[in-house]
Design an enzyme around this catalytic site. Structure first.
Site, PDB file in Angstrom:
ATOM      1  N   TRP A   1       0.737  -1.174   0.041  1.00 33.29           N
ATOM      2  CA  TRP A   1      -0.007   0.050  -0.118  1.00 33.29           C
ATOM      3  C   TRP A   1       0.824   1.198   0.123  1.00 33.29           C
ATOM      4  O   TRP A   1       0.219   2.439  -0.006  1.00 33.29           O
ATOM      5  CB  TRP A   1      -0.858   0.101   1.097  1.00 33.29           C
ATOM      6  CG  TRP A   1      -2.099  -1.032   1.111  1.00 33.29           C
ATOM      7  CD1 TRP A   1      -2.290  -1.627   0.068  1.00 33.29           C
ATOM      8  CD2 TRP A   1      -3.014  -1.159   2.074  1.00 33.29           C
ATOM      9  NE1 TRP A   1      -3.488  -2.483   0.359  1.00 33.29           N
ATOM     10  CE2 TRP A   1      -4.098  -2.177   1.525  1.00 33.29           C
ATOM     11  CE3 TRP A   1      -3.334  -0.738   3.116  1.00 33.29           C
ATOM     12  CZ2 TRP A   1      -5.076  -2.648   2.300  1.00 33.29           C
ATOM     13  CZ3 TRP A   1      -4.287  -1.147   4.064  1.00 33.29           C
ATOM     14  CH2 TRP A   1      -5.366  -2.149   3.355  1.00 33.29           C
TER      15      TRP A   1
ATOM     16  N   GLU B   1      11.717   1.830  -4.083  1.00 30.70           N
ATOM     17  CA  GLU B   1      11.511   3.366  -3.396  1.00 30.70           C
ATOM     18  C   GLU B   1      12.357   3.741  -2.404  1.00 30.70           C
ATOM     19  O   GLU B   1      12.664   4.903  -2.144  1.00 30.70           O
ATOM     20  CB  GLU B   1      10.168   3.463  -3.207  1.00 30.70           C
ATOM     21  CG  GLU B   1       9.385   3.711  -4.610  1.00 30.70           C
ATOM     22  CD  GLU B   1       7.879   2.915  -4.683  1.00 30.70           C
ATOM     23  OE1 GLU B   1       7.315   2.903  -3.621  1.00 30.70           O
ATOM     24  OE2 GLU B   1       7.183   3.068  -5.435  1.00 30.70           O
TER      25      GLU B   1
ATOM     26  N   GLY C   1       4.824   1.827 -10.995  1.00 37.12           N
ATOM     27  CA  GLY C   1       4.078   2.948 -10.697  1.00 37.12           C
ATOM     28  C   GLY C   1       3.873   3.609 -12.036  1.00 37.12           C
ATOM     29  O   GLY C   1       3.585   4.649 -11.984  1.00 37.12           O
TER      30      GLY C   1
ATOM     31  N   GLY D   1       1.406  -3.044  -6.180  1.00 36.19           N
ATOM     32  CA  GLY D   1       1.319  -1.550  -5.336  1.00 36.19           C
ATOM     33  C   GLY D   1      -0.038  -0.750  -5.826  1.00 36.19           C
ATOM     34  O   GLY D   1      -0.910  -1.338  -5.360  1.00 36.19           O
ATOM     35  N   GLY D   2       0.076   0.003  -6.875  1.00 45.84           N
ATOM     36  CA  GLY D   2      -0.986   0.921  -7.091  1.00 45.84           C
ATOM     37  C   GLY D   2      -2.518   0.002  -7.102  1.00 45.84           C
ATOM     38  O   GLY D   2      -3.333   0.514  -6.531  1.00 45.84           O
TER      39      GLY D   2
END
Ligand code: PEP
Length: 267
Positions: A14, A101, A179, A240-241
């Site tokens: 998340w 990240e 992303g 992710g997204g």
């Protein structure tokens, strides 16, 4: 290397989304919509939402694993704002280490990531180690060398038996795909997944490398998951997204269930 009957895993990262006020509902909704036999599901909320997600899932769907998105490489000490492995006891059973990240934002090195792996294993957490090349590496055909270097750096000095016992998972996540909406092809991801296992086999793991689940991560959606799961060397996805959207998670995990059934790992 022939695929073992590895479990199929879908892990939701998340990132820095949700607040404790909305995380519980989202976790409950995703859990309810992803009850598919044979798929290991993991939700990795922000640190501050671990407790509410744990409590929400304890009553609604205790089969969903809970993961932290990071852990510090030191046991304890003067590291303001950081979280140690021991602090995660009772909150998480999984942990992501070396996400690109964090390599980018926090300057994490392979050596540091290796120490994080050790902390995770010592604390009984199941690690998901992330590796992946930059776009410039791929354009220059250096993806294998980059990922091999990341694996060598992170796994150096670790006992393969201990990491194997801890259930090490490796996520191949090309940085240019995270992303961006520009996912790798299933074929390229599968080639990298095989290269990951070959590298790990050469680091003293031998045949044990065949046990390691390798996930693909990078703009995975319900529309493209099939392309990855059609590849025998890929055992699931780090999402992710799309993991913030229950419809997307329902589609991704439903497709993962087909792979689990085909592998015979669905009980
Ligand atoms: C991730 O966070 O690991 C990731 C792969 O993100 P996304 O699915 O948004 O590309």
């Amino acid at each position: 290397m022939m695929p073992a009957m590895r479990d199929v895993i879908v892990a939701a990262n998340w990132k820095m989304h949700t607040t404790p006020a909305d995380a519980a509902d989202l976790a409950r909704t995703i859990a309810a919509r992803t009850q598919v036999e044979g798929v290991t599901r993991v939700i990795c909320p922000p640190f501050v939402s671990l407790a509410v997600v744990r409590d929400a899932l304890a009553t609604s769907d205790p089969d969903v694993g809970i993961g932290a998105q990071n852990v510090h490489d030191d046991l304890q000490g003067a590291h303001t704002g950081e979280i140690s492995a021991a602090m995660l006891a009772g909150l998480a059973t999984w942990v992501i280490v070396g996400h690109s990240e964090r390599r980018r934002d926090a300057g994490e090195t392979d050596e540091m990531i290796g120490r994080k792996l050790g902390r995770a294993v010592d604390a009984g957490l199941r690690p998901i180690l992330c590796v992946g090349e930059q776009l410039s590496d791929r354009d220059a055909g250096r993806q294998d060398a980059v990922v091999e270097g990341q694996l060598r750096g992170a796994l150096r000095g670790h006992d393969p038996a201990a990491l194997d016992h801890a259930g090490l998972v490796i996520a191949y996540e090309p940085v240019w795909a995270i992303g961006t909406g520009r996912n790798a092809s299933g074929r390229d991801a599968a080639t990298m997944a095989s290269a990951v296992r070959d590298t790990v086999a050469g680091l003293g793991w031998g045949l044990r490398a065949g046990d390691i689940p390798v996930l693909y991560g990078g703009s995975v959606t319900s529309a493209n998951i099939a392309e990855f799961l059609a590849e025998p060397s890929i055992d699931g996805a780090l999402v992710g997204g799309a993991s913030l959207k229950p419809d997307e998670m329902a589609g991704i995990v439903a497709r993962a269930g087909l792979t689990a059934a085909a592998r015979g790992t669905a009980a």
